[in-house]
Design an enzyme around this catalytic site. Structure first.
Site, mmCIF file in Angstrom:
data_model
loop_
_atom_site.group_PDB
_atom_site.id
_atom_site.type_symbol
_atom_site.label_atom_id
_atom_site.label_comp_id
_atom_site.label_asym_id
_atom_site.label_seq_id
_atom_site.Cartn_x
_atom_site.Cartn_y
_atom_site.Cartn_z
ATOM 1 N N SER A 39 0.827 -1.209 0.000
ATOM 2 C CA SER A 39 0.000 0.000 0.000
ATOM 3 C C SER A 39 0.863 1.261 0.000
ATOM 4 O O SER A 39 1.999 1.263 0.482
ATOM 5 C CB SER A 39 -0.905 0.028 1.229
ATOM 6 O OG SER A 39 -1.797 -1.059 1.227
HETATM 7 N N1 SAH Z 1 -1.315 -4.790 3.873
HETATM 8 C C1 SAH Z 1 -0.537 -5.067 2.688
HETATM 9 C C2 SAH Z 1 -1.310 -4.695 1.430
HETATM 10 C C3 SAH Z 1 -1.285 -5.849 0.475
HETATM 11 S S1 SAH Z 1 -2.370 -5.758 -0.917
HETATM 12 C C4 SAH Z 1 0.814 -4.392 2.734
HETATM 13 O O1 SAH Z 1 1.079 -3.618 3.666
HETATM 14 O O2 SAH Z 1 1.634 -4.645 1.861
HETATM 15 C C5 SAH Z 1 -3.739 -6.740 -0.378
HETATM 16 C C6 SAH Z 1 -3.453 -8.187 -0.014
HETATM 17 O O3 SAH Z 1 -4.716 -8.754 0.363
HETATM 18 C C7 SAH Z 1 -2.909 -9.046 -1.136
HETATM 19 O O4 SAH Z 1 -1.741 -9.687 -0.719
HETATM 20 C C8 SAH Z 1 -4.035 -10.062 -1.390
HETATM 21 O O5 SAH Z 1 -3.580 -11.340 -1.781
HETATM 22 C C9 SAH Z 1 -4.723 -10.108 -0.044
HETATM 23 N N2 SAH Z 1 -6.117 -10.557 -0.031
HETATM 24 C C10 SAH Z 1 -7.097 -10.318 -0.939
HETATM 25 N N3 SAH Z 1 -8.255 -10.918 -0.580
HETATM 26 C C11 SAH Z 1 -8.008 -11.565 0.606
HETATM 27 C C12 SAH Z 1 -8.784 -12.388 1.482
HETATM 28 N N4 SAH Z 1 -10.064 -12.703 1.224
HETATM 29 N N5 SAH Z 1 -8.186 -12.873 2.608
HETATM 30 C C13 SAH Z 1 -6.895 -12.603 2.888
HETATM 31 N N6 SAH Z 1 -6.098 -11.835 2.091
HETATM 32 C C14 SAH Z 1 -6.646 -11.338 0.963
#
Ligand code: SAH
Length: 220
Positions: free
Chosen positions: A68
């Site tokens: 993010s």
């Molecule tokens: N908090 C992270 C942002 C990652 S982007 C950071 O600081 O880097 C969002 C993430 O959510 C991705 O890795 C994606 O695979 C995950 N994601 C999407 N749907 C999800 C779900 N239902 N359960 C768990 N993770 C999920």
């Protein structure tokens, strides 16, 4: 995520500039700013991004996912009103940067990732395993929450949710907060849900963001 990187004076200087920018953009919570000052964001990125790691941008982390944007991390962290030892559930581990910021703020973080490859990468390379003893990783579907460890004081969803998953509300403590971007692909509204002591739900709406989608089910 790369294990052996150095946090040089150059990195620290760029981080300081980023903190100033976040303040200019409206972030006020000093504990959030301090955590973001302390945690080297470039440790969570491929070395190819070293020179631009402190730009206020999202970057690819593999498997079609992103780390993010710092402003978004600061914004969601501020809305959570973190207190030390808060029990926090995060949906969407990704690079672990957001979870690390909350851990640095003193929260006990339980973070869930649905993609096995990202989860395995984290397990293998996370550089702060022995530093944040209260940070726990789970491979699973965030739509289901984490019933075994419920209830939680706070919850943060870092992917775009088409709706507010009922399981998350159920697993929130009375008085607890859920911060979640809700909406279609491309544009979501940041919501903060408060579960009141009587179990009723109060909803506040904030700015618009663009997250990768929150998908149902686990992925191998
Ligand atoms: N908090 C992270 C942002 C990652 S982007 C950071 O600081 O880097 C969002 C993430 O959510 C991705 O890795 C994606 O695979 C995950 N994601 C999407 N749907 C999800 C779900 N239902 N359960 C768990 N993770 C999920």
């Amino acid at each position: 995520m790369i294990v052996q990187q150095q946090d040089t004076y150059r990195h620290k200087g760029l981080r300081e500039k980023l903190i100033t920018l976040l303040q200019e953009k409206g972030i006020k919570d000093m504990a959030v700013l301090e955590a973001m000052r302390n945690v080297p964001r470039h440790f969570f990125l491929d070395p190819a991004f070293d020179k631009i790691a402190y730009e206020d941008r999202a970057f690819p982390i593999g498997e079609g996912q992103t780390i993010s944007q710092p402003f978004t991390v600061a914004y969601q962290s501020e809305l959570l009103k973190i207190q030390k030892l808060d029990k926090v559930l995060e949906i969407g581990t990704g690079s672990v940067y957001q979870a690390t910021i909350l851990s640095e703020m003193g929260a006990k973080v339980f973070t869930i990732e649905r993609q096995k490859k990202l989860y395995d990468k984290t397990m293998k390379h996370y550089p702060f395993k022995s530093k944040y003893l209260h940070l726990k990783f789970f491979y699973g579907d965030g739509y289901k929450g984490l019933p075994t460890y419920a209830p939680f004081d706070k919850m943060i969803v870092t992917a775009a949710a088409p709706y507010i998953p009922e399981a998350l509300i159920e697993q929130l403590k009375p008085g607890g907060l859920l911060v979640i971007p809700v909406g279609e692909e491309g544009k979501q509204r940041m919501l903060r849900i408060t579960k009141q002591e009587d179990g009723n739900i109060q909803e506040e709406a904030f700015d618009y963001f663009s997250f990768v989608p929150m998908l149902e089910g686990k992925k191998n």
